[in-house]
Design an enzyme around this catalytic site. Structure first.
Site, PDB file in Angstrom:
ATOM      1  N   TRP A 287      -1.253  -9.846  17.478  1.00 46.25           N
ATOM      2  CA  TRP A 287      -0.479 -10.980  17.967  1.00 46.25           C
ATOM      3  C   TRP A 287      -1.200 -12.289  17.643  1.00 46.25           C
ATOM      4  CZ3 TRP A 287      -1.812 -14.819  21.414  1.00 46.25           C
ATOM      5  CH2 TRP A 287      -0.774 -15.632  21.886  1.00 46.25           C
ATOM      6  N   HIS A 288      -2.544 -12.238  17.663  1.00 41.45           N
ATOM      7  CA  HIS A 288      -3.310 -13.463  17.424  1.00 41.45           C
ATOM      8  C   HIS A 288      -3.235 -13.934  15.979  1.00 41.45           C
ATOM      9  CE1 HIS A 288      -5.052 -12.430  21.333  1.00 41.45           C
ATOM     10  NE2 HIS A 288      -5.327 -13.702  21.425  1.00 41.45           N
ATOM     11  N   GLY A 289      -3.015 -13.050  15.056  1.00 43.85           N
ATOM     12  CA  GLY A 289      -2.930 -13.494  13.672  1.00 43.85           C
ATOM     13  C   GLY A 289      -2.785 -12.357  12.698  1.00 43.85           C
TER      14      GLY A 289
ATOM     15  N   PHE B 290      -1.836 -19.549  16.571  1.00 45.80           N
ATOM     16  CA  PHE B 290      -1.297 -18.223  16.884  1.00 45.80           C
ATOM     17  C   PHE B 290       0.172 -18.330  17.215  1.00 45.80           C
ATOM     18  CE2 PHE B 290      -5.827 -17.687  18.518  1.00 45.80           C
ATOM     19  CZ  PHE B 290      -6.281 -17.437  17.245  1.00 45.80           C
TER      20      PHE B 290
END
Lengths: 318, 478
Positions: free
Chosen positions: B325-327, B478
């Protein structure tokens, strides 16, 4: 609600007062930008050679050694958009101008002042040259761009001296004096770091900068002003660490510019062996001795340029 | 528009005055918040507005549809539409290039070369991961009948785009935030003044701690090959405080700002670096995201019920998805997997809920055991942060090997005393205020006004004197 607003205002007032006071005082302290703007406003019609560009000309061209009346209007990290801005701002007063001297360094065609770590200098053009490129307060205030300790020290010093303190580091004709009395830096380390700093990941500023330089040359041509472009000298520790692709793109584009305009002369001093280690402050900046040498060479080149002499430079020179 | 910008310093008081000028008129206030939020978001790039408007529209009408039908199949289709649109946006803008590139590499690796991948190279819309999750929570909760679908389109659009938490959270649940848009908001002096204190503390964390740490963390991570083990360790510590100051600072400003407008957002950070084990850390770090994944991914997967393998699977899924989800980078996946590995033993030994209280409750300092626990947890978190910060997994591995080299016990080449002292004072302040919502909260003891005001002025002066170069908030990417 009213109690809250009242307290917020009460809390913020001293801060706002302090901010405005520091900002006002900081703007009163004469500096290189306010000095050059004032000089150009008063003496533009007497200038025959105008030097623009970044630190390579700020510390590398000393107008004292030109035969004609010259002024150095360059600043550290000044990019082409600000060269263009200064020229345009004063062009109606450049009635005697004959030559515009502009350095085309390895990075010139690929950078803008706004994009690097030196973007804090943008406010100098907004405040002292009344440049309207940006509307954001970030680019229009001293307090948001100067280190608190530094601005605090300057303000206190200025007030303490009854407004007599100056923050001017240039000669009467705009030449940067700081490097003339400083010790030489590590020539190897500065070469490596400067080459790394000047190498761009993306060359996306090229088109915009080419447009600016072409406009600058065209406007000069209309005013019968010749343009002398040069790549400043540097030491091998700098040159060997340059990106060959970026260098090649720069050289190709400069060749195209020279071919396109009849009033342009270009010379590269990048690997000129007339410049020795003793001429440098660091790997890509000349010191006072080097600046004198470079200015005299350029002066001779300008005076010896036969086509330019034929086009009237010699008459103006006398 | 950045919270730590002049533009926001003008935007906020103007909106505050307008908002309370129309107090009592809920619909007008909501419309004002909606316009202000779109203005705030459009300040980055007005083109992104179409995305958020489209996403909001889809979920609004999905909600209406869910309210009208009891047919299970139809309800599932409606939920699927919402999930596909929102996750589709994320997949397209955030992950398309990643998958294209990795498919290409995988096929090439397997000896089946395919033509060069088509990469979109598009700019990631700011905050897309946050608002898509927020609006998804509405559709899912409506589907689960935990929430009545709203017919008030203005309130719903304002809920999705609520400017304080739009671009970097906290990721609010519809069940918590949306009903607040229906209620009459009354100005509460204590809430608003504490909100201001929280904003001030958030600015301190961002401008003084995060922005200063960023300078050294960036330098050390960029040139990790040239530095000793001790410097690399210090670089990881700087990054740990950069990301904490940056993200929790943003959350504080967001929560504080919301309180000025009569809204209460959920807590997002609860002094995570004082955690005694990794499970406690995850209960204190980015709480809104952890609980989102818990409620909408982990529990539907079976949670901690079922056999050992199911537990292991679920833990890995939730941490890896959270990392992803962060990247769109393997580094985030590695970061998630590493945290799963840290968490797993606690889970399997049923020790993951050992530390649910506040550390050293009622005591001035932690005891030796607690100190060792905090140190160990911080250290393993630090190792995980290296993956989070590195450009590639191999770089992260090389960085970690660099830390554990002979030079680990040498004197670091980089040792900015000023920043280290600031971090130390910051930890100290947070430690003594660890029972509060934020470090500048004074609820139990009413200190004299002169003391409080002097303290606030001190914080302002420290922000001005020691503020680092303005950097964008990390979590915006993000």
């Amino acid at each position: 609600m009213s109690q809250f607003v009242r307290k917020i205002i009460l809390f913020a007032l001293p801060i706002l007062f302090f901010v405005f006071f520091v900002e006002y005082i900081a703007r009163q302290i004469p500096n290189d930008y306010s000095y050059k703007n004032e000089y150009l406003s008063k003496n533009a019609e007497n200038i025959e050679i105008l030097v623009l560009g970044s630190s390579h000309s700020f510390y590398g061209i000393n107008p004292d050694h030109f035969t004609l009346n010259a002024f150095n209007a360059s600043h550290v990290s000044q990019s082409l958009n600000y060269d263009y801005f200064i020229f345009e701002k004063f062009k109606n007063n450049f009635s005697n101008m004959k030559v515009l001297v502009l350095p085309i360094s390895y990075f010139t065609l690929f950078s803008r002042l706004e994009d690097g770590i030196e973007d804090w200098r943008v406010k100098n053009y907004s405040i002292y040259y009344a440049c309207e490129y940006h509307s954001s307060l970030k680019y229009k205030t001293e307090i948001l761009n100067t280190k608190p300790m530094e601005i605090g020290k300057q303000v206190v010093k200025y007030l303490w001296s009854n407004g007599k303190t100056k923050n001017i580091t240039v000669s009467k004709l705009g030449f940067g004096l700081n490097f003339s009395n400083q010790e030489q830096s590590d020539l190897i380390a500065t070469g490596i770091s400067a080459a790394k700093r000047h190498t761009k990941k993306k060359l996306n500023k090229l088109d915009g900068n080419l447009e600016l330089i072409n406009k600058l040359i065209t406007d000069s041509s209309k005013m019968d002003i010749k343009v002398f472009l040069f790549t400043p000298p540097a030491l091998s520790s700098y040159i060997e660490n340059l990106n060959t692709q970026q260098l090649s793109v720069m050289q190709t584009n400069i060749s195209n510019i020279v071919k396109k305009h009849s009033n342009v002369e270009y010379h590269s001093f990048l690997q000129d062996d007339r410049f020795v280690k003793g001429d440098f402050k660091d790997a890509d900046h000349l010191n006072g001795i080097g600046a004198k040498k470079l200015t005299k060479i350029i002066d001779r080149m300008i005076n010896n340029k036969k086509e330019w002499v034929a086009m009237g430079l010699s008459n103006k020179n006398t | 528009m950045l919270f730590n910008s002049i533009e926001f310093a003008i935007f906020l008081p103007v909106l505050f005055c307008l908002y309370w000028f129309v107090a009592g008129k809920i619909r007008v206030q909501n419309a004002l918040l909606l316009i202000a939020s779109y203005f705030f978001y459009g300040w980055w790039d007005w083109r992104f507005l179409s995305l958020i408007a489209f996403s909001s529209s889809v979920d609004y009408f999905v909600g209406i549809g869910l309210g009208k039908t009891n047919n299970k199949a139809k309800r599932k289709i409606l939920l699927l539409i919402s999930i596909l649109v929102n996750i589709g946006f994320l997949a397209f803008f955030k992950y398309f290039d990643f998958f294209a590139e990795n498919f290409y590499k995988a096929f090439t690796f397997l000896g089946q070369p395919i033509s060069d991948p088509i990469l979109l190279n598009i700019i990631l819309p700011v905050g897309i991961s946050f608002y898509t999750f927020q609006t998804l929570s509405y559709s899912i909760d409506t589907y689960r009948r935990k929430l009545e679908p709203t017919k008030d389109i203005i309130a719903f659009f304002a809920f999705v785009s609520f400017f304080p938490q739009l671009v970097a959270g906290p990721i609010e649940r519809a069940t918590n935030l949306l009903p607040q848009f229906y209620k009459n908001r009354v100005f509460k002096y204590d809430e608003a003044s504490d909100g201001m204190r929280q904003i001030l503390w958030g600015l301190f964390k961002k401008i003084v701690i995060a922005d200063n740490c960023a300078i050294y963390a960036n330098d050390i991570f960029s040139n990790y090959g040239n530095y000793s083990g001790s410097t690399l360790l210090l670089g990881a510590i700087f990054f740990a405080f950069q990301i904490y100051g940056d993200f929790s600072g943003y959350s504080d400003i967001a929560i504080g700002t919301s309180r000025l407008f009569g809204f209460n957002l959920m807590r997002n950070f609860a002094f995570p670096y004082f955690s005694r084990d990794i499970a406690e850390f995850w209960r204190r770090w980015h709480i809104s995201l952890s609980t989102w994944f818990r409620d909408y991914v982990y529990i539907p997967l079976g949670g901690s019920r079922g056999g050992t393998w199911m537990k292991v699977r679920n833990i890995f899924i939730i941490f890896i998805v959270s990392g992803f989800w962060h990247g769109a980078n393997w580094t985030f996946i590695a970061w998630g997997a590493l945290n799963a590995i840290y968490f797993l033993p606690l889970m399997l030994l049923k020790k993951n809920r050992m530390n649910t209280d506040m550390i050293a409750e009622g005591r001035l300092l932690p005891n030796l055991k607690e100190t060792a626990q905090i140190g160990t947890t911080f250290f393993i978190t630090l190792i995980a942060w290296v993956f989070f910060r590195a450009e590639t997994v191999s770089q992260a591995v090389a960085y970690i090997f660099g830390i554990f080299s002979d030079s680990l016990f040498s004197i670091p080449e980089v040792f900015p005393k000023k920043i280290i002292l600031l971090i130390f004072l910051f930890i100290l302040t947070e430690w003594f205020q660890r029972n509060k919502q934020h470090a500048l909260q004074f609820v139990e003891i009413k200190y004299p006004a002169i003391f409080r005001w002097s303290l606030y002025y001190c914080v302002v002066i420290v922000i001005w004197m020691f503020g680092g170069n303005q950097q964008e908030f990390i979590y915006f990417q993000f």
